[in-house]
Design an enzyme around this catalytic site. Structure first.
Site, PDB file in Angstrom:
ATOM      1  N   GLY A 133      48.246  79.853  37.460  1.00 19.76           N
ATOM      2  CA  GLY A 133      48.912  78.972  35.655  1.00 19.76           C
ATOM      3  C   GLY A 133      49.072  77.377  36.145  1.00 19.76           C
ATOM      4  N   CYS A 134      49.494  76.432  35.236  1.00 16.97           N
ATOM      5  CA  CYS A 134      49.021  74.989  35.625  1.00 16.97           C
ATOM      6  C   CYS A 134      50.083  74.610  36.802  1.00 16.97           C
ATOM      7  CB  CYS A 134      49.546  74.547  34.758  1.00 16.97           C
ATOM      8  SG  CYS A 134      51.159  75.290  33.827  1.00 16.97           S
ATOM      9  N   PHE A 135      51.116  75.072  36.740  1.00 11.99           N
ATOM     10  CA  PHE A 135      51.755  75.022  38.128  1.00 11.99           C
ATOM     11  C   PHE A 135      51.722  75.444  39.161  1.00 11.99           C
ATOM     12  CE2 PHE A 135      55.936  73.535  35.763  1.00 11.99           C
ATOM     13  CZ  PHE A 135      56.213  72.273  36.169  1.00 11.99           C
TER      14      PHE A 135
END
Length: 325
Positions: free
Chosen positions: A134-136
């Site tokens: 995921g990005c975070f």
């Protein structure tokens, strides 16, 4: 050439894959699958490729492609792979969250490797199925992994991170309309964001006894793309020693830069870079981590994983420069 198929072709992550793959020297787009846009030019959904690529969306798949990128909504990749079968040689990179956690990593006998290259490069090179982070999770893990390897994560970690509006996807929601998002800011899913699970598993991979809390506040920013994340935690080591540990950890990683200067989001937007800034105040270490949520946080990292799967230099096709103004 690596023949590429993209599923879920009208979203932001698919658009970024197309943008980067158009100029990848070793890859060729075979098909871009979208049932809602079948028969229409790619530029209908991705106006930035108008004049650069002549290809239409399709509602049929080629099961023999070399690599398949899944750009579907979270929870939809398993259903798609259940209904659609691909050749035994096809490598699959899922940009959703279906296979990221260890308990979800095996599907129909296929083992999905967690695709953070800076942590699992050897396993990725030897794998066939990749769960793209995921990005975070990417921004946070890259900020904390060197501390975990040095067994220095011994107190709670306070995290405040702001993401651009593209992190919410193409579909409109109450908090993604321009009139709401512009000149506005809010937090959401405080202390319980879905990316905490994958982050925790990666930290435990390097520091088995880590049992403190990740106190994570995700924020919605009023800009389109990028993640600006700040962290602080207890650390008795000198700044010089911490910097040395980070530089040693990322010595052979082409997309991670460590600095002690102030950094800003424009330094990474439109690139596959992660820049990490380190500062000390008393017995606390302040870490800042910045990435583009659609590139290093999604599609760029997926292409980095593709490069590793096919024995290419991992930076192939990813030499992207940001614009500082």
């Amino acid at each position: 050439m690596i023949n590429v198929g993209i599923i879920g072709g009208s979203g932001y992550t698919a658009g970024e894959l197309i943008r980067i793959l158009m100029f990848h020297p070793n890859a060729k787009l075979d098909f871009v699958y979208s049932t809602t846009n079948a028969g229409k030019p790619l530029s209908v959904a991705h106006q930035d490729v108008l004049g650069d690529i002549e290809m239409n969306f399709t509602d049929t798949i080629n099961p023999n492609v070399n690599v398949l990128f899944l750009c579907l909504g979270h929870g939809k990749s398993k259903a798609f792979l259940t209904e659609n079968k691909f050749a035994s040689h096809t490598k699959i990179i899922d940009l959703g969250n279906d296979f990221r956690l260890e308990k979800d990593s095996i599907f129909e006998g296929k083992k999905f490797i967690y695709g953070l290259p800076e942590l699992n490069k050897k396993a990725i090179k030897n794998g066939q199925f990749i769960a793209n982070p995921g990005c975070f999770a990417t921004a946070i893990q890259l900020a904390l992994l060197p501390l975990a390897e040095a067994k220095l994560l011994n107190s709670d970690v306070h995290i405040n991170a702001t993401t651009g509006s593209t992190g919410a996807g193409v579909s409109l929601s109450e908090t993604s309309h321009f009139s709401w998002r512009n000149n506005n800011m809010s937090h959401y899913k405080a202390f319980e964001h879905q990316h905490l699970g994958e982050i925790g598993e990666s930290l435990h991979q390097l520091q088995k006894d880590f049992k403190n809390e990740l106190l994570f506040i995700p924020n919605r920013g009023d800009f389109p793309r990028g993640i600006f994340a700040t962290f602080y935690t207890h650390c008795e080591e000198s700044l010089e020693d911490v910097v040395a540990k980070y530089e040693a950890f990322y010595k052979n990683e082409p997309f991670v830069t460590v600095t002690t200067t102030n950094i800003n989001l424009k330094q990474v937007v439109q690139t596959n870079k992660c820049i990490i800034s380190l500062m000390k105040k008393g017995n606390r270490i302040l870490i800042t981590s910045i990435i583009d949520n659609l590139v290093k946080g999604a599609s760029g990292q997926a292409i980095q994983n593709m490069n590793l799967l096919f024995g290419l230099d991992e930076s192939t096709g990813l030499h992207l420069k940001p614009s500082g103004f």
